[in-house]
Design a protein around this motif. Structure first.
Motif, PDB file in Angstrom:
ATOM      1  N   GLY A   5      36.980 -33.815 -12.403  1.00  0.00           N
ATOM      2  CA  GLY A   5      37.215 -33.328 -10.989  1.00  0.00           C
ATOM      3  C   GLY A   5      37.198 -31.698 -10.889  1.00  0.00           C
ATOM      4  N   ALA A   6      36.968 -31.228 -11.970  1.00  0.00           N
ATOM      5  CA  ALA A   6      37.124 -29.599 -11.785  1.00  0.00           C
ATOM      6  C   ALA A   6      35.940 -28.802 -11.228  1.00  0.00           C
ATOM      7  CB  ALA A   6      37.290 -29.238 -13.377  1.00  0.00           C
ATOM      8  N   VAL A  52      36.576 -21.927 -17.790  1.00  0.00           N
ATOM      9  CA  VAL A  52      37.440 -22.954 -17.330  1.00  0.00           C
ATOM     10  C   VAL A  52      37.480 -23.137 -15.870  1.00  0.00           C
ATOM     11  CG1 VAL A  52      39.649 -23.955 -17.641  1.00  0.00           C
ATOM     12  CG2 VAL A  52      38.900 -22.652 -19.289  1.00  0.00           C
ATOM     13  N   MET A  53      37.120 -24.548 -15.254  1.00  0.00           N
ATOM     14  CA  MET A  53      37.148 -24.737 -14.048  1.00  0.00           C
ATOM     15  C   MET A  53      38.419 -25.680 -13.850  1.00  0.00           C
ATOM     16  SD  MET A  53      34.491 -23.338 -12.791  1.00  0.00           S
ATOM     17  CE  MET A  53      34.268 -24.196 -11.263  1.00  0.00           C
ATOM     18  N   GLY A  80      37.713 -27.301  -8.462  1.00  0.00           N
ATOM     19  CA  GLY A  80      36.539 -26.451  -7.821  1.00  0.00           C
ATOM     20  C   GLY A  80      36.549 -25.121  -7.812  1.00  0.00           C
ATOM     21  N   ARG A  81      37.508 -24.601  -8.612  1.00  0.00           N
ATOM     22  CA  ARG A  81      37.454 -22.973  -8.760  1.00  0.00           C
ATOM     23  C   ARG A  81      37.454 -22.590 -10.200  1.00  0.00           C
ATOM     24  NH1 ARG A  81      39.538 -19.953  -4.518  1.00  0.00           N
ATOM     25  NH2 ARG A  81      40.240 -21.240  -2.558  1.00  0.00           N
ATOM     26  N   HIS A  82      37.251 -21.214 -10.143  1.00  0.00           N
ATOM     27  CA  HIS A  82      36.913 -20.528 -11.572  1.00  0.00           C
ATOM     28  C   HIS A  82      38.243 -20.288 -11.967  1.00  0.00           C
ATOM     29  CE1 HIS A  82      36.664 -16.967 -14.102  1.00  0.00           C
ATOM     30  NE2 HIS A  82      35.795 -17.406 -14.635  1.00  0.00           N
ATOM     31  N   LEU A  83      38.781 -20.951 -13.118  1.00  0.00           N
ATOM     32  CA  LEU A  83      40.457 -20.354 -13.369  1.00  0.00           C
ATOM     33  C   LEU A  83      40.055 -19.312 -14.424  1.00  0.00           C
ATOM     34  CD1 LEU A  83      43.301 -21.447 -13.546  1.00  0.00           C
ATOM     35  CD2 LEU A  83      42.630 -23.005 -15.393  1.00  0.00           C
ATOM     36  N   MET A  84      39.351 -19.237 -15.321  1.00  0.00           N
ATOM     37  CA  MET A  84      39.306 -17.903 -16.183  1.00  0.00           C
ATOM     38  C   MET A  84      37.939 -18.025 -17.095  1.00  0.00           C
ATOM     39  SD  MET A  84      41.868 -18.318 -19.677  1.00  0.00           S
ATOM     40  CE  MET A  84      41.150 -16.919 -20.130  1.00  0.00           C
TER      41      MET A  84
END
Length: 258
Positions: A47-48, A225-226, A229-233
């Motif tokens: 779900g990322a 890393v997603m 639905g967002r860019h984490l790092m």
């Protein structure tokens, strides 16, 4: 149109890319840079938004907002075949091989670089010794030198993935997109695929979406890393493994290998 603000070390740039399905935001203003020659992996819990992001880059899904640049050229609205013409090749979770045709014929069809070609075209290209030699060289490169006469349907799952890489390489890509390449593979098949991708020439940039984190951390020099639905790092593998935010995102789903 070429963007004058393009980062010249980057082959691919995503700028505030979003994809909405009705009111659901599958991707929300994701920005990402993939440098030329990288082995870049995209990971994240279920779900990322990883597969959605892959679809936007490959052109199989339209963006809702934002822009996608390939070597400074805006390709946001270009269809898949136009992106292929610019050097983007993709393999997907579900095989797109011609299963009734031979392994060699699958590569020859890719060498034609023309969508919708019939077997008449295949016979013409198969009559060219240079094309035959190129196809055999690609099959040797991906570890299938003795399987050329078999129908693609007769290959094991891992061998089909190897053939898909050969088919993608036949289009002479600058950017090779791989969607879950290790899915369904045995550990031995995954190890062979990892070695194959690691040995690709530096002029081929590899961007893969993958659940197999052991494969990711062995192959990738950069990991994004997603999460939701967002860019984490984005960072080097060791940075990603050590990140408390990444550990938290994966908590209860899987462990990030140490």
């Amino acid at each position: 149109m070429t963007d004058r603000t393009h980062d010249h070390s980057a082959l691919l740039q995503l700028r505030n890319v979003s994809r909405h399905f009705g009111s659901f935001r599958a991707l929300d203003e994701v920005s990402l840079t993939v440098r030329a020659g990288a082995r870049h992996a995209i990971i994240g819990p279920n779900g990322a938004g990883k597969s959605t992001l892959f679809g936007l880059i490959s052109g199989t899904l339209p963006v809702t907002a934002g822009s996608i640049l390939l070597d400074g050229k805006d390709v946001t609205r270009l269809p898949v075949y136009r992106r292929v013409g610019l050097g983007v090749a993709a393999t997907f979770q579900h095989s797109s091989l011609f299963l009734r045709e031979s392994v060699l014929e699958n590569v020859l069809l890719a060498l034609l670089r023309r969508p919708g070609v019939g077997l008449g075209g295949l016979r013409r290209v198969a009559a060219r010794p240079q094309a035959i030699a190129q196809a055999h060289a690609l099959l040797d490169q991906v570890g299938l030198p003795t399987r050329h006469e078999l129908a693609a349907a007769e290959l094991s799952h891992g061998e089909r993935r190897q053939l898909e890489v050969a088919v993608a390489l036949a289009t002479d890509p600058r950017l090779l997109l791989l969607d879950e390449p290790a899915a369904g593979m045995s550990p031995a098949e995954t190890a062979r695929l990892t070695a194959l991708l690691a040995a690709l020439p530096g002029e081929v940039t590899v961007l893969l979406v993958e659940h197999d984190l052991d494969m990711v951390f062995e192959l990738a020099d950069t990991v994004t890393v997603m999460h939701l639905g967002r860019h984490l790092m984005t960072g080097a593998p060791d940075e990603v493994r050590a990140s408390a935010a990444v550990q938290s995102a994966y908590l209860g789903t899987t462990e990030v290998p140490s």
